[in-house]
Design an enzyme around this catalytic site. Structure first.
Site, PDB file in Angstrom:
ATOM      1  CD  GLU A  31      35.565  33.192  46.203  1.00 16.69           C
ATOM      2  OE1 GLU A  31      34.618  32.559  45.718  1.00 16.69           O
ATOM      3  OE2 GLU A  31      36.639  33.395  45.584  1.00 16.69           O
ATOM      4  CG  HIS A  88      40.047  31.274  43.679  1.00 16.77           C
ATOM      5  ND1 HIS A  88      39.084  30.288  43.624  1.00 16.77           N
ATOM      6  CD2 HIS A  88      40.993  30.920  42.781  1.00 16.77           C
ATOM      7  CE1 HIS A  88      39.435  29.379  42.734  1.00 16.77           C
ATOM      8  NE2 HIS A  88      40.595  29.744  42.217  1.00 16.77           N
ATOM      9  CB  CYS A 122      36.835  29.743  48.032  1.00 13.97           C
ATOM     10  SG  CYS A 122      38.054  30.410  46.874  1.00 13.97           S
TER      11      CYS A 122
END
Length: 148
Positions: free
Chosen positions: A48, A46, A79
């Site tokens: 993040e 991801h 995250c």
């Protein structure tokens, strides 16, 4: 946040959901990332997570003291958990995620007083631009699936 939007657009080049993130400390970008789940075949890739990893490498430690993470989409539980673990002081995000948001939309992990750290959260920054990018991606994805 505008730099996070640029990162989000980079995800489109490899058919990933357009989410971007930028970690900033003292006005300097110390980490950046965009979704790479599809291209890397990695469920943890991801935006993040990648920005947090790069920030930790840049700063030489896992405690991200003094860092603000700018992200185009409200973070998911994975995250958000990483942000708490990294002792991230602040998150600024764009669009809410009504299906997986962990900054208050679905669950609240970042400001849960039962955890050992809380993250200050500001949502809705450039939300319209962030949401428009996501809507364009999913509209094109649906249109391509219908043609197949």
């Amino acid at each position: 946040m505008r730099t996070a939007l640029v990162e989000a657009e980079l995800a489109l080049a490899h058919d990933d959901v357009p989410v971007g993130a930028v970690a900033v400390r003292k006005g300097i970008i110390v980490g950046r990332g965009h979704n790479r789940k599809e291209v890397d075949a990695d469920p943890t890739a991801h935006a993040e997570m990648l920005a947090l990893q790069e920030a930790a490498n840049t700063l030489g430690g896992w405690r991200l003291v003094g860092v603000t993470l700018y992200c185009t989409l409200e973070p998911c539980p994975m995250c958000a958990g990483a942000m708490v673990s990294a002792r991230l002081p602040r998150l600024v995000y764009g669009a809410i995620d009504p299906k997986a948001g962990a900054a208050g939309s679905v669950v609240e992990l970042l400001r849960d007083p039962r955890l050992n750290h809380q993250v200050a959260v500001t949502g809705g920054v450039l939300a319209e631009e962030s949401q428009a990018l996501l809507e364009r991606f999913f509209t094109e994805l649906r249109n391509n699936q219908e043609k197949a």
